[in-house]
Design a protein around this motif. Sequence first.
Motif, PDB file in Angstrom:
ATOM      1  N   UNK A   1      16.248   2.022  16.382  1.00 32.29           N
ATOM      2  CA  UNK A   1      17.590   2.489  16.038  1.00 32.29           C
ATOM      3  C   UNK A   1      18.347   1.388  15.288  1.00 32.29           C
ATOM      4  N   UNK A   2      18.310   0.197  15.832  1.00 35.77           N
ATOM      5  CA  UNK A   2      19.038  -0.915  15.198  1.00 35.77           C
ATOM      6  C   UNK A   2      18.495  -1.216  13.800  1.00 35.77           C
ATOM      7  N   UNK A   3      17.180  -1.203  13.662  1.00 37.82           N
ATOM      8  CA  UNK A   3      16.608  -1.520  12.342  1.00 37.82           C
ATOM      9  C   UNK A   3      16.835  -0.387  11.340  1.00 37.82           C
ATOM     10  N   UNK A   4      16.999   0.833  11.840  1.00 37.03           N
ATOM     11  CA  UNK A   4      17.323   1.937  10.933  1.00 37.03           C
ATOM     12  C   UNK A   4      18.682   1.686  10.301  1.00 37.03           C
ATOM     13  N   UNK A   5      19.665   1.345  11.132  1.00 38.40           N
ATOM     14  CA  UNK A   5      21.017   1.074  10.602  1.00 38.40           C
ATOM     15  C   UNK A   5      21.046  -0.186   9.751  1.00 38.40           C
TER      16      UNK A   5
ATOM     17  N   UNK B   1      18.639  -1.219   7.876  1.00 37.57           N
ATOM     18  CA  UNK B   1      17.920  -0.995   6.616  1.00 37.57           C
ATOM     19  C   UNK B   1      18.605   0.047   5.736  1.00 37.57           C
ATOM     20  N   UNK B   2      19.034   1.147   6.375  1.00 35.67           N
ATOM     21  CA  UNK B   2      19.634   2.247   5.595  1.00 35.67           C
ATOM     22  C   UNK B   2      21.151   2.189   5.756  1.00 35.67           C
ATOM     23  N   UNK B   3      21.765   1.334   5.007  1.00 34.73           N
ATOM     24  CA  UNK B   3      23.174   1.003   5.200  1.00 34.73           C
ATOM     25  C   UNK B   3      24.131   2.100   4.762  1.00 34.73           C
ATOM     26  N   UNK B   4      23.720   2.892   3.780  1.00 31.38           N
ATOM     27  CA  UNK B   4      24.673   3.865   3.248  1.00 31.38           C
ATOM     28  C   UNK B   4      24.144   5.290   3.371  1.00 31.38           C
ATOM     29  N   UNK B   5      23.165   5.479   4.213  1.00 35.93           N
ATOM     30  CA  UNK B   5      22.536   6.794   4.342  1.00 35.93           C
ATOM     31  C   UNK B   5      23.100   7.571   5.528  1.00 35.93           C
ATOM     32  N   UNK B   6      22.768   8.848   5.542  1.00 33.64           N
ATOM     33  CA  UNK B   6      23.156   9.684   6.680  1.00 33.64           C
ATOM     34  C   UNK B   6      22.080   9.519   7.754  1.00 33.64           C
ATOM     35  N   UNK B   7      22.501   9.030   8.902  1.00 31.29           N
ATOM     36  CA  UNK B   7      21.565   8.771   9.999  1.00 31.29           C
ATOM     37  C   UNK B   7      21.960   9.609  11.206  1.00 31.29           C
ATOM     38  N   UNK B   8      21.000  10.328  11.752  1.00 29.12           N
ATOM     39  CA  UNK B   8      21.233  11.103  12.966  1.00 29.12           C
ATOM     40  C   UNK B   8      20.289  10.585  14.048  1.00 29.12           C
TER      41      UNK B   8
END
Length: 221
Positions: free
Chosen positions: A129-133, A135-142
């Motif tokens: 979860x932490x690495x998703x945020x 890495x994908x700084x401006x994306x839509x994350x659910x």
Amino acid sequence: MARAKGRVMRHVQFDKLKKVLCLGAHSDDIEIGCGGTMLKLVEDHPGLEVTWVVFSAEGVRQVEARASAEAFLKKAGKSQVVVKEFRGSFFPFQGEEIKGFFETLKPFEPDIVFTHYREDRHQDHRVLSDLTWNTFRSHVILEYEIPKYDGDYGSPNFFVPVSRAQLARKSKLLLTHFKSQSNKHWFTDELFMATPRIRGMECDSPTRYAEAFYSRKMLLQ
Ligand SMILES: [Zn+2]
């Protein structure tokens, strides 16, 4: 205000969904967390391109993970299933290697990223979860939820109504493909249907069922 140059947070247009990235620590996480939603998305969006990444699966679990992902993505326009062999339960100590792999996912440019819940009690889930945020700084994350003995269910704020038939298929595919998990007391059809029924009630789903997610931020345009 500090703002990264050229970065604009993306908004999601569900009617124009083209690319989805699914991230899961272990072989059955994506299916349990957002399997119903994925079955719905590939049905509703012909041509959808999906990259599905399992970070830790070895031996029979790797075979199970691939077969299951392919079954869930049967109707996808295009799909890529990646199964890595990071050491399960040790993700916090492999951060550098896992982050290095995350960097290779960037060029996919997904419209939505499905990942683990930030407050999940499993250490491997939290790292992803932490690495998703990160890495994908401006994306839509659910962030999806995974039921567990530790009891970390919370109050998700983003709901996807899913039909009972799609959830029944999700459950059937899980039970069919993950035979190695059948000795777990919670790995049952009853549980896979129960959680979506509760989430469906919470959002007054027209189908009575829903999968639920945590959205930290979303842009309205
Ligand atoms: Zn897991």
